[in-house]
Design an enzyme around this catalytic site. Structure first.
Site, PDB file in Angstrom:
ATOM      1  N   THR A 132      58.921  21.713 -67.093  1.00 52.21           N
ATOM      2  CA  THR A 132      60.377  21.794 -66.986  1.00 52.21           C
ATOM      3  C   THR A 132      61.015  22.270 -68.291  1.00 52.21           C
ATOM      4  OG1 THR A 132      62.347  20.406 -66.768  1.00 52.21           O
ATOM      5  CG2 THR A 132      60.394  19.317 -67.566  1.00 52.21           C
ATOM      6  N   ASP A 133      62.219  22.835 -68.174  1.00 48.28           N
ATOM      7  CA  ASP A 133      62.946  23.219 -69.391  1.00 48.28           C
ATOM      8  C   ASP A 133      63.491  21.996 -70.138  1.00 48.28           C
ATOM      9  OD1 ASP A 133      64.982  22.490 -67.623  1.00 48.28           O
ATOM     10  OD2 ASP A 133      66.145  24.333 -67.868  1.00 48.28           O
ATOM     11  N   GLU A 134      63.455  20.813 -69.474  1.00 50.15           N
ATOM     12  CA  GLU A 134      64.039  19.619 -70.117  1.00 50.15           C
ATOM     13  C   GLU A 134      63.259  19.195 -71.361  1.00 50.15           C
ATOM     14  OE1 GLU A 134      65.420  16.464 -67.681  1.00 50.15           O
ATOM     15  OE2 GLU A 134      66.090  17.803 -66.097  1.00 50.15           O
ATOM     16  N   TYR A 157      62.035  10.864 -68.463  1.00 50.51           N
ATOM     17  CA  TYR A 157      61.385  11.916 -67.653  1.00 50.51           C
ATOM     18  C   TYR A 157      60.917  13.060 -68.537  1.00 50.51           C
ATOM     19  CZ  TYR A 157      61.138  16.223 -64.904  1.00 50.51           C
ATOM     20  OH  TYR A 157      60.737  17.432 -64.370  1.00 50.51           O
ATOM     21  N   ALA A 159      60.472  13.167 -71.720  1.00 50.79           N
ATOM     22  CA  ALA A 159      59.448  12.747 -72.695  1.00 50.79           C
ATOM     23  C   ALA A 159      58.078  12.728 -72.023  1.00 50.79           C
ATOM     24  CB  ALA A 159      59.786  11.360 -73.254  1.00 50.79           C
ATOM     25  N   LYS A 161      57.136  14.527 -69.406  1.00 47.13           N
ATOM     26  CA  LYS A 161      56.705  15.905 -69.141  1.00 47.13           C
ATOM     27  C   LYS A 161      56.266  16.587 -70.445  1.00 47.13           C
ATOM     28  CE  LYS A 161      56.718  17.996 -65.762  1.00 47.13           C
ATOM     29  NZ  LYS A 161      55.710  18.141 -64.677  1.00 47.13           N
TER      30      LYS A 161
HETATM   31  P1  NAD Z   1      59.322  16.200 -56.147  1.00 47.57           P
HETATM   32  O1  NAD Z   1      59.691  14.858 -56.683  1.00 47.57           O
HETATM   33  O2  NAD Z   1      60.108  16.788 -55.031  1.00 47.57           O
HETATM   34  O3  NAD Z   1      57.807  16.165 -55.647  1.00 47.57           O
HETATM   35  C1  NAD Z   1      56.788  15.573 -56.385  1.00 47.57           C
HETATM   36  C2  NAD Z   1      55.558  15.476 -55.497  1.00 47.57           C
HETATM   37  O4  NAD Z   1      54.521  14.850 -56.273  1.00 47.57           O
HETATM   38  C3  NAD Z   1      55.764  14.618 -54.250  1.00 47.57           C
HETATM   39  O5  NAD Z   1      55.178  15.247 -53.126  1.00 47.57           O
HETATM   40  C4  NAD Z   1      55.047  13.316 -54.577  1.00 47.57           C
HETATM   41  O6  NAD Z   1      54.508  12.659 -53.421  1.00 47.57           O
HETATM   42  C5  NAD Z   1      53.943  13.802 -55.507  1.00 47.57           C
HETATM   43  N1  NAD Z   1      53.492  12.760 -56.411  1.00 47.57           N
HETATM   44  C6  NAD Z   1      54.268  11.948 -57.187  1.00 47.57           C
HETATM   45  N2  NAD Z   1      53.492  11.079 -57.869  1.00 47.57           N
HETATM   46  C7  NAD Z   1      52.199  11.368 -57.527  1.00 47.57           C
HETATM   47  C8  NAD Z   1      50.951  10.830 -57.894  1.00 47.57           C
HETATM   48  N3  NAD Z   1      50.871   9.796 -58.740  1.00 47.57           N
HETATM   49  N4  NAD Z   1      49.831  11.370 -57.382  1.00 47.57           N
HETATM   50  C9  NAD Z   1      49.908  12.413 -56.511  1.00 47.57           C
HETATM   51  N5  NAD Z   1      51.064  12.938 -56.103  1.00 47.57           N
HETATM   52  C10 NAD Z   1      52.196  12.426 -56.611  1.00 47.57           C
HETATM   53  O7  NAD Z   1      59.275  17.145 -57.407  1.00 47.57           O
HETATM   54  P2  NAD Z   1      59.670  18.693 -57.535  1.00 47.57           P
HETATM   55  O8  NAD Z   1      61.102  18.793 -57.805  1.00 47.57           O
HETATM   56  O9  NAD Z   1      59.080  19.431 -56.417  1.00 47.57           O
HETATM   57  O10 NAD Z   1      58.902  19.046 -58.889  1.00 47.57           O
HETATM   58  C11 NAD Z   1      57.555  19.482 -58.868  1.00 47.57           C
HETATM   59  C12 NAD Z   1      57.113  19.771 -60.295  1.00 47.57           C
HETATM   60  O11 NAD Z   1      57.927  20.780 -60.858  1.00 47.57           O
HETATM   61  C13 NAD Z   1      57.209  18.566 -61.227  1.00 47.57           C
HETATM   62  O12 NAD Z   1      56.101  18.597 -62.085  1.00 47.57           O
HETATM   63  C14 NAD Z   1      58.505  18.796 -61.986  1.00 47.57           C
HETATM   64  O13 NAD Z   1      58.445  18.207 -63.249  1.00 47.57           O
HETATM   65  C15 NAD Z   1      58.516  20.302 -62.074  1.00 47.57           C
HETATM   66  N6  NAD Z   1      59.847  20.916 -62.162  1.00 47.57           N
HETATM   67  C16 NAD Z   1      60.828  20.589 -61.249  1.00 47.57           C
HETATM   68  C17 NAD Z   1      62.067  21.248 -61.316  1.00 47.57           C
HETATM   69  C18 NAD Z   1      63.174  20.954 -60.343  1.00 47.57           C
HETATM   70  O14 NAD Z   1      64.282  21.454 -60.514  1.00 47.57           O
HETATM   71  N7  NAD Z   1      62.949  20.181 -59.300  1.00 47.57           N
HETATM   72  C19 NAD Z   1      62.288  22.201 -62.315  1.00 47.57           C
HETATM   73  C20 NAD Z   1      61.267  22.484 -63.230  1.00 47.57           C
HETATM   74  C21 NAD Z   1      60.048  21.848 -63.127  1.00 47.57           C
HETATM   75  O1  DAU Z   2      65.951  21.369 -65.554  1.00 49.88           O
HETATM   76  C1  DAU Z   2      64.882  21.118 -64.701  1.00 49.88           C
HETATM   77  C2  DAU Z   2      65.014  19.725 -64.121  1.00 49.88           C
HETATM   78  O2  DAU Z   2      66.069  19.785 -63.165  1.00 49.88           O
HETATM   79  C3  DAU Z   2      63.736  19.234 -63.459  1.00 49.88           C
HETATM   80  O3  DAU Z   2      62.726  19.117 -64.427  1.00 49.88           O
HETATM   81  C4  DAU Z   2      63.963  17.881 -62.777  1.00 49.88           C
HETATM   82  O4  DAU Z   2      62.785  17.472 -62.103  1.00 49.88           O
HETATM   83  C5  DAU Z   2      65.088  18.046 -61.784  1.00 49.88           C
HETATM   84  O5  DAU Z   2      65.368  16.808 -61.161  1.00 49.88           O
HETATM   85  C6  DAU Z   2      66.344  18.593 -62.468  1.00 49.88           C
HETATM   86  O6  DAU Z   2      66.891  17.605 -63.376  1.00 49.88           O
HETATM   87  P1  DAU Z   2      68.475  17.329 -63.483  1.00 49.88           P
HETATM   88  O7  DAU Z   2      68.689  15.987 -64.036  1.00 49.88           O
HETATM   89  O8  DAU Z   2      69.153  18.474 -64.156  1.00 49.88           O
HETATM   90  O9  DAU Z   2      68.852  17.403 -61.907  1.00 49.88           O
HETATM   91  P2  DAU Z   2      69.855  16.507 -61.019  1.00 49.88           P
HETATM   92  O10 DAU Z   2      70.015  17.197 -59.718  1.00 49.88           O
HETATM   93  O11 DAU Z   2      69.464  15.078 -61.022  1.00 49.88           O
HETATM   94  O12 DAU Z   2      71.226  16.620 -61.816  1.00 49.88           O
HETATM   95  C7  DAU Z   2      71.853  17.869 -62.028  1.00 49.88           C
HETATM   96  C8  DAU Z   2      73.120  17.615 -62.809  1.00 49.88           C
HETATM   97  O13 DAU Z   2      74.043  16.914 -61.969  1.00 49.88           O
HETATM   98  C9  DAU Z   2      72.915  16.738 -64.028  1.00 49.88           C
HETATM   99  O14 DAU Z   2      73.774  17.175 -65.080  1.00 49.88           O
HETATM  100  C10 DAU Z   2      73.335  15.351 -63.553  1.00 49.88           C
HETATM  101  C11 DAU Z   2      74.413  15.644 -62.531  1.00 49.88           C
HETATM  102  N1  DAU Z   2      74.505  14.691 -61.404  1.00 49.88           N
HETATM  103  C12 DAU Z   2      73.380  14.364 -60.737  1.00 49.88           C
HETATM  104  C13 DAU Z   2      73.413  13.460 -59.690  1.00 49.88           C
HETATM  105  C14 DAU Z   2      72.144  13.065 -58.955  1.00 49.88           C
HETATM  106  C15 DAU Z   2      75.749  14.176 -61.029  1.00 49.88           C
HETATM  107  O15 DAU Z   2      76.776  14.501 -61.635  1.00 49.88           O
HETATM  108  N2  DAU Z   2      75.774  13.283 -60.003  1.00 49.88           N
HETATM  109  C16 DAU Z   2      74.671  12.889 -59.308  1.00 49.88           C
HETATM  110  O16 DAU Z   2      74.779  12.055 -58.376  1.00 49.88           O
END
Ligand code: NAD
Ligand code: DAU
Length: 350
Positions: A132-134, A157, A159, A161
């Site tokens: 992730t970019d975080e 989270y 930290a 990653k």
């Molecule tokens: P998600 O939470 O939707 O899915 C995570 C998946 O991992 C689920 O299917 C869950 O069952 C599985 N999982 C969780 N713990 C597990 C374990 N202990 N063993 C096996 N499987 C397990 O997550 P996502 O949003 O699809 O993110 C996928 C990956 O991409 C993550 O590594 C996340 O850090 C990264 N990522 C997400 C975003 C985003 O915006 N969602 C952006 C950048 C990177």
């Molecule tokens: O940047 C990549 C990351 O993006 C991934 O690594 C994470 O897995 C993914 O969950 C996402 O993280 P964010 O914290 O940015 O996503 P989220 O959708 O939780 O929140 C987006 C923004 O919206 C953030 O600034 C927090 C805000 N927010 C979120 C929720 C859930 C609200 O204002 N209200 C809310 O209820």
């Protein structure tokens, strides 16, 4: 050598799109999806590929090192694309240890299983870690995250990653494992679990429930359609240089409040409501602890070196996403029943 790719987290949001892309585009590969099916994992996300001859599913937790060894040996895994993780920042604030267990220990277990299975031939196999970019922290004074930006994770989270990224690089350096890492910005699209901002708001607008915006809604995220991230993962897996990092993003920055207003406007139109109806649901709530102000990816490297770029404009992607949620009420009903109700009450209503 025929590729037998282990995709972890393939029942989750991004993972399911990656699995579907690989199963459908590469019939000559075997794809093994390994997922523990936590609250975020859902096999309904994979119904398009369920019976495909080149697809198999293993319900395994990456915290279980022995089970991972068994999967590597049963399927003679040649490569890994690792997405399994605890992914929600808010949950990491209430339970950091769960994130250490899956994201750090789970990743090290997976690295160990790959190292053991691939033995002396580590250089012939690829371990691709999706991150992730975080990990780069928060941007306060303009600029963008580059691949060279120092790590500065701010939430439990990020930290966890960051630690997992460091372990992957450490295995490349120490054991000469062939690895690649990509760090992506915020994804959105179909199958996104409705604890995250965009699907949560879509679901709440539909049900005329309050839209909880943290703080003043001024925080900025860079949004990318999930299928474009899956295409980028395909590109990095096939064309990325071992040992390298690639930043993936949409060059598409939005303040949270502007996204929420856009969703309200579009959904009023789609649901035939009076303009302005849904905006009345916007509710400013207590800010997220340690809330990162702005993320913004500079994706020039992957664009120039690997010729990847996003295929969709944001508004097109948002239209597709809203339409998907409106057409998939069963999916929403399923994922918002049970433990989601408890999470929602505890996080937003207590
Ligand atoms: P998600 O939470 O939707 O899915 C995570 C998946 O991992 C689920 O299917 C869950 O069952 C599985 N999982 C969780 N713990 C597990 C374990 N202990 N063993 C096996 N499987 C397990 O997550 P996502 O949003 O699809 O993110 C996928 C990956 O991409 C993550 O590594 C996340 O850090 C990264 N990522 C997400 C975003 C985003 O915006 N969602 C952006 C950048 C990177
Ligand atoms: O940047 C990549 C990351 O993006 C991934 O690594 C994470 O897995 C993914 O969950 C996402 O993280 P964010 O914290 O940015 O996503 P989220 O959708 O939780 O929140 C987006 C923004 O919206 C953030 O600034 C927090 C805000 N927010 C979120 C929720 C859930 C609200 O204002 N209200 C809310 O209820």
């Amino acid at each position: 050598m025929k590729k037998r790719i282990l995709i972890t987290g393939g029942a989750g949001f991004i993972g399911s799109h990656v699995v579907k892309l690989f199963v459908e585009k590469y019939p000559e590969y075997s794809i093994v999806n390994l997922d523990a099916l936590t609250y975020a994992g859902n096999l309904e996300n994979l119904k398009e590929v369920e019976g495909a001859p080149n697809y198999q599913f293993e319900k395994v937790d990456i915290q279980d090192a022995e089970a991972l060894d068994a999967v590597f040996s049963k399927h003679k895994i040649t490569d890994v694309i690792h997405l399994a993780a605890e992914s929600h920042v808010d949950r990491s604030i209430s339970d950091p240890l769960a994130f250490v267990k899956t994201n750090v220990i789970g990743t090290v277990n997976l690295l160990n299983a790959a190292k053991k299975a691939w033995g002396e031939e580590l250089d012939q196999h690829l371990f691709y870690h999706v991150s992730t970019d975080e990990v780069y922290g928060s941007l306060h004074d303009g600029g963008f995250f580059l691949e060279t930006t120092p790590y500065d994770p701010q939430s439990p989270y990020s930290a966890s990653k960051a630690a997992s990224d460091h372990f992957v690089r450490a295995y490349a350096n120490t054991y000469k494992m062939k690895t690649v890492i990509s760090n992506c910005s915020n994804n959105y699209g179909p199958n996104h679990f409705p604890e995250k901002l965009i699907p949560l708001c879509i679901n709440n607008i539909k049900n005329m429930r309050p839209l909880p915006v943290y703080g003043k809604g001024e925080n900025v995220r860079d949004w990318l359609f999930v299928k474009d991230h899956a295409r980028a993962i395909d590109t990095v897996f096939h064309k990325g240089k071992p040992g390298e990092t690639y930043n993936i993003g949409g060059f598409n920055e939005w303040k949270n409040i502007d996204i929420v207003r856009l969703l309200c406007k579009k959904m009023d139109e789609k649901l035939g409501r009076e303009p302005g109806t849904s905006e009345q649901l916007i509710t400013f709530v207590k800010d997220r602890a340690g809330h990162d102000l702005r993320y913004a990816i500079d994706a020039t490297k992957i664009q120039k070196e690997l010729s990847w770029e996003p295929s969709l404009q944001f508004e097109e992607g948002i239209d597709l996403t809203i339409d998907w949620y409106l057409q998939n009420q069963d999916w929403l009903d399923h994922v918002t029943s049970g433990s989601y109700q408890d999470y929602y009450r505890e996080h937003y209503e207590s």
